[in-house]
Design a protein around this motif. Structure first.
Motif, PDB file in Angstrom:
ATOM      1  N   VAL A  83       0.841  -1.202   0.000  1.00 12.66           N
ATOM      2  CA  VAL A  83       0.000   0.000   0.000  1.00 12.66           C
ATOM      3  C   VAL A  83       0.876   1.252   0.000  1.00 12.66           C
ATOM      4  O   VAL A  83       0.609   2.220  -0.723  1.00 12.66           O
ATOM      5  N   CYS A  84       1.938   1.228   0.787  1.00 11.71           N
ATOM      6  CA  CYS A  84       2.849   2.375   0.824  1.00 11.71           C
ATOM      7  C   CYS A  84       3.528   2.580  -0.526  1.00 11.71           C
ATOM      8  O   CYS A  84       3.699   3.714  -0.989  1.00 11.71           O
ATOM      9  N   GLU A  85       3.920   1.494  -1.165  1.00  6.37           N
ATOM     10  CA  GLU A  85       4.557   1.596  -2.478  1.00  6.37           C
ATOM     11  C   GLU A  85       3.569   2.144  -3.511  1.00  6.37           C
ATOM     12  O   GLU A  85       3.959   2.910  -4.398  1.00  6.37           O
ATOM     13  N   ALA A  86       2.306   1.772  -3.395  1.00  2.00           N
ATOM     14  CA  ALA A  86       1.299   2.317  -4.300  1.00  2.00           C
ATOM     15  C   ALA A  86       1.206   3.833  -4.142  1.00  2.00           C
ATOM     16  O   ALA A  86       1.110   4.570  -5.136  1.00  2.00           O
ATOM     17  N   SER A  87       1.258   4.290  -2.906  1.00  2.00           N
ATOM     18  CA  SER A  87       1.250   5.728  -2.644  1.00  2.00           C
ATOM     19  C   SER A  87       2.458   6.408  -3.278  1.00  2.00           C
ATOM     20  O   SER A  87       2.346   7.488  -3.880  1.00  2.00           O
ATOM     21  N   VAL A  88       3.618   5.778  -3.156  1.00  2.00           N
ATOM     22  CA  VAL A  88       4.849   6.326  -3.736  1.00  2.00           C
ATOM     23  C   VAL A  88       4.727   6.440  -5.256  1.00  2.00           C
ATOM     24  O   VAL A  88       5.194   7.415  -5.857  1.00  2.00           O
ATOM     25  N   ARG A  89       4.099   5.462  -5.877  1.00  6.28           N
ATOM     26  CA  ARG A  89       3.939   5.500  -7.337  1.00  6.28           C
ATOM     27  C   ARG A  89       3.098   6.685  -7.782  1.00  6.28           C
ATOM     28  O   ARG A  89       3.385   7.310  -8.803  1.00  6.28           O
ATOM     29  N   VAL A  90       2.059   6.989  -7.027  1.00  8.17           N
ATOM     30  CA  VAL A  90       1.229   8.146  -7.367  1.00  8.17           C
ATOM     31  C   VAL A  90       2.031   9.433  -7.213  1.00  8.17           C
ATOM     32  O   VAL A  90       2.032  10.302  -8.098  1.00  8.17           O
ATOM     33  N   PHE A  91       2.732   9.562  -6.099  1.00  8.64           N
ATOM     34  CA  PHE A  91       3.530  10.768  -5.862  1.00  8.64           C
ATOM     35  C   PHE A  91       4.596  10.930  -6.944  1.00  8.64           C
ATOM     36  O   PHE A  91       4.811  12.037  -7.450  1.00  8.64           O
ATOM     37  N   SER A  92       5.257   9.845  -7.308  1.00 13.61           N
ATOM     38  CA  SER A  92       6.328   9.905  -8.306  1.00 13.61           C
ATOM     39  C   SER A  92       5.805  10.396  -9.641  1.00 13.61           C
ATOM     40  O   SER A  92       6.509  11.114 -10.371  1.00 13.61           O
ATOM     41  N   HIS A  93       4.576  10.022  -9.966  1.00 14.21           N
ATOM     42  CA  HIS A  93       3.986  10.462 -11.235  1.00 14.21           C
ATOM     43  C   HIS A  93       3.875  11.983 -11.285  1.00 14.21           C
ATOM     44  O   HIS A  93       4.267  12.617 -12.263  1.00 14.21           O
ATOM     45  N   PHE A  94       3.345  12.578 -10.227  1.00 16.40           N
ATOM     46  CA  PHE A  94       3.165  14.030 -10.220  1.00 16.40           C
ATOM     47  C   PHE A  94       4.481  14.765  -9.994  1.00 16.40           C
ATOM     48  O   PHE A  94       4.678  15.869 -10.513  1.00 16.40           O
ATOM     49  N   ALA A  95       5.396  14.163  -9.247  1.00 19.55           N
ATOM     50  CA  ALA A  95       6.691  14.799  -9.012  1.00 19.55           C
ATOM     51  C   ALA A  95       7.544  14.826 -10.277  1.00 19.55           C
ATOM     52  O   ALA A  95       8.478  15.632 -10.375  1.00 19.55           O
ATOM     53  N   ALA A  96       7.233  13.973 -11.245  1.00 20.90           N
ATOM     54  CA  ALA A  96       7.999  13.942 -12.483  1.00 20.90           C
ATOM     55  C   ALA A  96       7.798  15.217 -13.304  1.00 20.90           C
ATOM     56  O   ALA A  96       8.669  15.604 -14.086  1.00 20.90           O
ATOM     57  N   ASP A  97       6.650  15.873 -13.143  1.00 20.59           N
ATOM     58  CA  ASP A  97       6.382  17.135 -13.843  1.00 20.59           C
ATOM     59  C   ASP A  97       5.700  18.082 -12.852  1.00 20.59           C
ATOM     60  O   ASP A  97       4.490  18.316 -12.921  1.00 20.59           O
ATOM     61  N   PRO A  98       6.463  18.630 -11.917  1.00 25.42           N
ATOM     62  CA  PRO A  98       5.857  19.451 -10.859  1.00 25.42           C
ATOM     63  C   PRO A  98       5.191  20.722 -11.374  1.00 25.42           C
ATOM     64  O   PRO A  98       4.209  21.180 -10.782  1.00 25.42           O
ATOM     65  N   ASN A 157      -0.957  12.897   0.934  1.00 28.09           N
ATOM     66  CA  ASN A 157      -1.493  14.198   0.560  1.00 28.09           C
ATOM     67  C   ASN A 157      -0.720  15.335   1.224  1.00 28.09           C
ATOM     68  O   ASN A 157      -0.530  16.401   0.628  1.00 28.09           O
ATOM     69  N   HIS A 158      -0.270  15.111   2.442  1.00 26.79           N
ATOM     70  CA  HIS A 158       0.512  16.143   3.137  1.00 26.79           C
ATOM     71  C   HIS A 158       1.825  16.421   2.396  1.00 26.79           C
ATOM     72  O   HIS A 158       2.189  17.585   2.168  1.00 26.79           O
ATOM     73  N   VAL A 159       2.524  15.366   2.014  1.00 26.25           N
ATOM     74  CA  VAL A 159       3.799  15.552   1.311  1.00 26.25           C
ATOM     75  C   VAL A 159       3.553  16.102  -0.097  1.00 26.25           C
ATOM     76  O   VAL A 159       4.301  16.964  -0.575  1.00 26.25           O
ATOM     77  N   LEU A 160       2.489  15.632  -0.756  1.00 30.98           N
ATOM     78  CA  LEU A 160       2.191  16.131  -2.098  1.00 30.98           C
ATOM     79  C   LEU A 160       1.876  17.618  -2.078  1.00 30.98           C
ATOM     80  O   LEU A 160       2.287  18.363  -2.977  1.00 30.98           O
ATOM     81  N   ARG A 161       1.161  18.060  -1.050  1.00 30.94           N
ATOM     82  CA  ARG A 161       0.865  19.499  -0.953  1.00 30.94           C
ATOM     83  C   ARG A 161       2.140  20.325  -0.782  1.00 30.94           C
ATOM     84  O   ARG A 161       2.204  21.472  -1.242  1.00 30.94           O
ATOM     85  N   GLN A 162       3.143  19.771  -0.123  1.00 30.23           N
ATOM     86  CA  GLN A 162       4.425  20.474  -0.027  1.00 30.23           C
ATOM     87  C   GLN A 162       5.004  20.710  -1.417  1.00 30.23           C
ATOM     88  O   GLN A 162       5.587  21.769  -1.689  1.00 30.23           O
ATOM     89  N   LEU A 163       4.837  19.729  -2.281  1.00 30.85           N
ATOM     90  CA  LEU A 163       5.317  19.854  -3.664  1.00 30.85           C
ATOM     91  C   LEU A 163       4.483  20.872  -4.436  1.00 30.85           C
ATOM     92  O   LEU A 163       5.028  21.715  -5.167  1.00 30.85           O
ATOM     93  N   LEU A 164       3.164  20.801  -4.274  1.00 33.22           N
ATOM     94  CA  LEU A 164       2.271  21.629  -5.081  1.00 33.22           C
ATOM     95  C   LEU A 164       2.259  23.091  -4.667  1.00 33.22           C
ATOM     96  O   LEU A 164       2.036  23.973  -5.491  1.00 33.22           O
ATOM     97  N   ARG A 165       2.516  23.347  -3.381  1.00 34.68           N
ATOM     98  CA  ARG A 165       2.408  24.720  -2.880  1.00 34.68           C
ATOM     99  C   ARG A 165       3.734  25.466  -2.861  1.00 34.68           C
ATOM    100  O   ARG A 165       3.762  26.669  -2.578  1.00 34.68           O
ATOM    101  N   GLY A 166       4.818  24.774  -3.127  1.00 37.66           N
ATOM    102  CA  GLY A 166       6.132  25.418  -3.073  1.00 37.66           C
ATOM    103  C   GLY A 166       6.833  25.382  -4.411  1.00 37.66           C
ATOM    104  O   GLY A 166       6.473  24.619  -5.300  1.00 37.66           O
ATOM    105  N   PRO A 167       7.853  26.216  -4.549  1.00 36.64           N
ATOM    106  CA  PRO A 167       8.582  26.289  -5.819  1.00 36.64           C
ATOM    107  C   PRO A 167       9.638  25.205  -5.981  1.00 36.64           C
ATOM    108  O   PRO A 167      10.166  25.017  -7.075  1.00 36.64           O
ATOM    109  N   LYS A 168       9.947  24.496  -4.897  1.00 29.91           N
ATOM    110  CA  LYS A 168      11.040  23.532  -4.952  1.00 29.91           C
ATOM    111  C   LYS A 168      10.524  22.110  -5.166  1.00 29.91           C
ATOM    112  O   LYS A 168       9.380  21.794  -4.840  1.00 29.91           O
ATOM    113  N   ARG A 169      11.403  21.286  -5.689  1.00 26.22           N
ATOM    114  CA  ARG A 169      11.080  19.865  -5.833  1.00 26.22           C
ATOM    115  C   ARG A 169      11.097  19.189  -4.466  1.00 26.22           C
ATOM    116  O   ARG A 169      11.902  19.537  -3.607  1.00 26.22           O
TER     117      ARG A 169
END
Length: 223
Positions: A83-98, A157-169
Motif C-alpha cells: 500500500v505504501c509503495e502504491a502511494s509512492v507510485r502516485v507521488f512519483s507520477h506528479f513529481a515527475a512534472d511538478p 497528501n501532506h507531502v504532495l501538498r508540499q510539492l504543489l504549494r512550493g517552488p522547490k522539488r
C-alpha cells in the motif's frame, strides 16, 4: 498533432492543452472546442478520450487508479508495504512534472466543482487501499484496514501538498520516510523494524499448549 497519433500521446497533448487554456482564460470560460483545437484533435476524439472538461483535469488519476489496481492484484509479501509503495507510485507520477501538477492544483483550487471531485478522488484511493488490505489479510479488523488506508492517504497528501504549494522539488525520499514512520507507528514495519527498545514482548508457553490458547493469552496481555 492529428487524430492518428498514439492514444497515450493524444491524451497527454489534450491534457497539456487543456491545462494551459484553463490557466490562461479560466475553466468556465474554456470550451471543449477550444481544447480540441489547441490539442489538434477533433471534438469527437476529445469526447471519446475523456467525456468532459473536468475529466481532463483528473485524467491522470483515472490512469493511476487503474495502474494501482493492477499492481495490488499481484502477489506481495507485505501488504502494508505494498500500500505504501502504491502511494509512492502516485507521488512519483506528479513529481515527475511538478510545474504541470502545480498548474493543475491552482485550477482545481479555484473551481468549487473541481474541489469536490478532488475530495471524491482522494477517497477512491483510500477505498482501494482499504479493500486491498481486507482481501490480502483475511481476518483483519476492518478498523485496522480503513485506519491504515486513511493514514497512508493523509501522509501522501501532506507531502504532495508540499510539492504543489512550493517552488522547490520534493524528492520521493521524503514520502518514503514518512510512510516508513507510519508503518512503525502502526506496528507493521517490515522485519520487526517497528519495535523499539521498550516495545518488545517475550512470552514462554509449554510446547503442548494449543495454539488457540496461546493466541488467547497473548491477546489478553497485549490488550
Amino acid at each position: 498533432m492529428s487524430d492518428t497519433a498514439s492514444p497515450s500521446a493524444a491524451r497527454t497533448a489534450v491534457v497539456a492543452a487543456a491545462i494551459d487554456l484553463f490557466a490562461d482564460q479560466g475553466f468556465d470560460q474554456t470550451s471543449v472546442e477550444q481544447i480540441a483545437k489547441a490539442a489538434g484533435v477533433s471534438r469527437s476524439t476529445f469526447f471519446r478520450q475523456f467525456g468532459g472538461k473536468d475529466d481532463v483535469v483528473f485524467a491522470d488519476h483515472e490512469l493511476l487508479l487503474d495502474q494501482l489496481r493492477d499492481y495490488l492484484a499481484q502477489p506481495h509479501e507485505n501488504p502494508w508495504a505494498a500500500v505504501c509503495e502504491a502511494s509512492v507510485r502516485v507521488f512519483s507520477h506528479f513529481a515527475a512534472d511538478p510545474d504541470l501538477a502545480r498548474r493543475r492544483y491552482t485550477i482545481v483550487r479555484g473551481v468549487p466543482a473541481l474541489r469536490e471531485r478532488e475530495i471524491v478522488t482522494v477517497f477512491r484511493y483510500e477505498r482501494l487501499f482499504d479493500e486491498y488490505l481486507r482481501g490480502a489479510l483475511p481476518g483483519l479488523d476492518p478498523i485496522d484496514a480503513v485506519g491504515f488506508s486513511a493514514l497512508v492517504t493523509a501522509v501522501h497528501n501532506h507531502v504532495l501538498r508540499q510539492l504543489l504549494r512550493g517552488p522547490k522539488r520534493v524528492p520521493v525520499s521524503v514520502l518514503r520516510r514518512a510512510l516508513d514512520d507510519a508503518m512503525r507507528r502502526y506496528g507493521v514495519a517490515p522485519d520487526g523494524a517497528d519495535a523499539g527498545d521498550d516495545d518488545v514482548v517475550v512470552a514462554v508457553f509449554p510446547k503442548r499448549m494449543p495454539l488457540a490458547e496461546v493466541a488467547r493469552r497473548l491477546g489478553d496481555q497485549l490488550a
